[in-house]
Design a protein around this motif. Structure first.
Motif, PDB file in Angstrom:
ATOM      1  N   ASN A  18       0.860  -1.182   0.000  1.00 46.68           N
ATOM      2  CA  ASN A  18       0.000   0.000   0.000  1.00 46.68           C
ATOM      3  C   ASN A  18       0.894   1.228   0.000  1.00 46.68           C
ATOM      4  O   ASN A  18       1.778   1.347   0.848  1.00 46.68           O
ATOM      5  CB  ASN A  18      -0.921   0.024   1.238  1.00 46.68           C
ATOM      6  N   GLY A  74      -7.126   4.413   6.476  1.00 47.29           N
ATOM      7  CA  GLY A  74      -6.857   3.578   5.302  1.00 47.29           C
ATOM      8  C   GLY A  74      -6.983   4.336   4.001  1.00 47.29           C
ATOM      9  O   GLY A  74      -6.262   4.056   3.040  1.00 47.29           O
ATOM     10  N   ARG A  75      -7.873   5.336   3.970  1.00 49.37           N
ATOM     11  CA  ARG A  75      -8.104   6.075   2.713  1.00 49.37           C
ATOM     12  C   ARG A  75      -6.878   6.878   2.275  1.00 49.37           C
ATOM     13  O   ARG A  75      -6.802   7.343   1.141  1.00 49.37           O
ATOM     14  CB  ARG A  75      -9.315   7.004   2.868  1.00 49.37           C
ATOM     15  N   LYS A  79      -6.453   1.537  -1.192  1.00 45.40           N
ATOM     16  CA  LYS A  79      -6.959   1.694   0.168  1.00 45.40           C
ATOM     17  C   LYS A  79      -7.102   0.324   0.840  1.00 45.40           C
ATOM     18  O   LYS A  79      -7.833  -0.529   0.349  1.00 45.40           O
ATOM     19  CB  LYS A  79      -8.321   2.390   0.114  1.00 45.40           C
ATOM     20  N   ASP A 103      -7.505   0.657   8.986  1.00 45.36           N
ATOM     21  CA  ASP A 103      -6.620   1.789   9.244  1.00 45.36           C
ATOM     22  C   ASP A 103      -5.241   1.258   9.644  1.00 45.36           C
ATOM     23  O   ASP A 103      -5.058   0.064   9.887  1.00 45.36           O
ATOM     24  CB  ASP A 103      -7.199   2.670  10.356  1.00 45.36           C
TER      25      ASP A 103
END
Length: 344
Positions: free
Chosen positions: A36, A214-215, A220, A224
């Motif tokens: 990520n 998380g966004r 995403k 979190d």
């Protein structure tokens, strides 16, 4: 390397944004590797600030990816930044950063789980364990798939004072899935209390210093992310070998909803289980009806100390594995059953 007087004033020249780097090198997060990307440099700056004062520090960054946190570390006035990246797709983008920061960024294409950090930085940085932490830091946005095995590996290094801790009480600032971060920092009695809580807290002061939604990541994640800061303790709260502590803690938490005597019993062969478990609990002064999450680090200290004495008295005890005994018993029952069927 730049002279120390100029280190604090260093700033990276204008560079393509992380989004542009991703587009330029056609980078894509690999879901199977739980990658990520963090694109917001204000957030990467925040993570780096949580590591403390990095002026003239030597930093080891794990999993730099497209280089968001890498930029923030370089802008913090470090003496040198060593990054270890397994995925070759990210190397050209990191090389661009290295070219923009001559003598500051060293790139290793390798695996953090096997990379030897002991000789990567100058010997002069080493400090006695009882002294203040050395000017060496570990920082990283870890892929979720390696975060737990990596932190366990580093905790074992910490207990042996080798690996990154050959320099002294090296501090770490790392990202984890929020649930894992909560386990690492969970207090006695908390629902999140786990094996990780004890293994981290008996060796370190552990704090969750930041939560990132998380966004903020691309792609995403479903959860979190928590940023956790670790400072090794001058004296571990359990003075026993890491593998012994790990064995006791793992056995207790494998039956996390049961009373603690259930998991502790698995430390002993079936023939002596009841008697030995009772002796362990009595000598350690631990209530057998406490649940695993209700046990403090002090409880585990007592359990480990008593278990160590029992292992010293019986040299075969530490090597005992209840799963192996279970397997043997199943095999015996199967043989007996097969024999009886043959007779019929």
């Amino acid at each position: 390397m730049a002279a120390s007087g100029t280190l604090t004033s260093f700033r990276l020249p204008p560079l393509p944004t992380i989004r542009e780097i991703i587009k330029l090198f056609r980078l894509q997060a690999v879901k199977q590797l739980s990658q990520n990307f963090l694109l917001d440099l204000r957030l990467t700056d925040k993570i780096v600030r949580k590591a403390g004062n990095l002026t003239n520090a030597y930093v080891y960054e794990v999993g730099p990816g497209p280089g968001g946190i890498t930029r923030s570390i370089l802008n913090a006035g470090v003496a040198e930044l060593l990054v270890v990246e397994k995925d070759s797709r990210f190397i050209p983008g990191l090389q661009m950063l290295s070219d923009a920061a001559p003598g500051k960024l060293r790139i290793v294409h390798g695996d953090v789980l096997t990379f030897k950090i002991e000789k990567a930085f100058p010997e002069s940085l080493k400090r006695q364990w009882e002294d203040d932490p050395p000017n060496v830091h570990i920082i990283g946005n870890l892929p979720f798939s390696v975060s737990t095995p990596l932190i366990i590996k580093w905790l074992e290094n910490m207990s042996h004072r080798d690996g990154p801790f050959a320099y002294g009480r090296t501090q770490m600032t790392l990202t984890f899935q929020k649930e894992v971060a909560e386990r690492l920092t969970a207090s006695t009695g908390s629902k999140q209390r786990s094996r990780l809580s004890i293994m981290a807290q008996y060796l370190c002061s552990v704090q969750q210093v930041l939560t990132i939604p998380g966004r903020a990541f691309v792609p995403k994640p479903e959860v979190d992310v928590g940023v956790v800061h670790f400072t090794p303790l001058t004296q571990p709260r359990i003075a026993q070998p890491f593998k012994l502590v790990e064995k006791v803690v793992q056995n207790v938490f494998q039956f996390r909803r049961k009373f603690c005597h259930r998991g502790l019993g698995m430390l002993f062969p079936e023939a002596q289980r009841l008697e030995s478990t009772g002796k362990l609990l009595e000598l350690a002064d631990v209530d057998p009806t406490l649940r695993p999450r209700q046990l403090s680090v002090s409880h585990f200290k007592n359990l480990c100390d008593v278990y160590r004495k029992m292992c010293d008295e019986d040299p075969h005890l530490f090597a005992y594995n209840f799963r192996e005994e279970l397997k043997k018993n199943k095999s015996k029952f199967q043989e007996k059953d097969d024999t009886e069927r043959y007779r019929l």
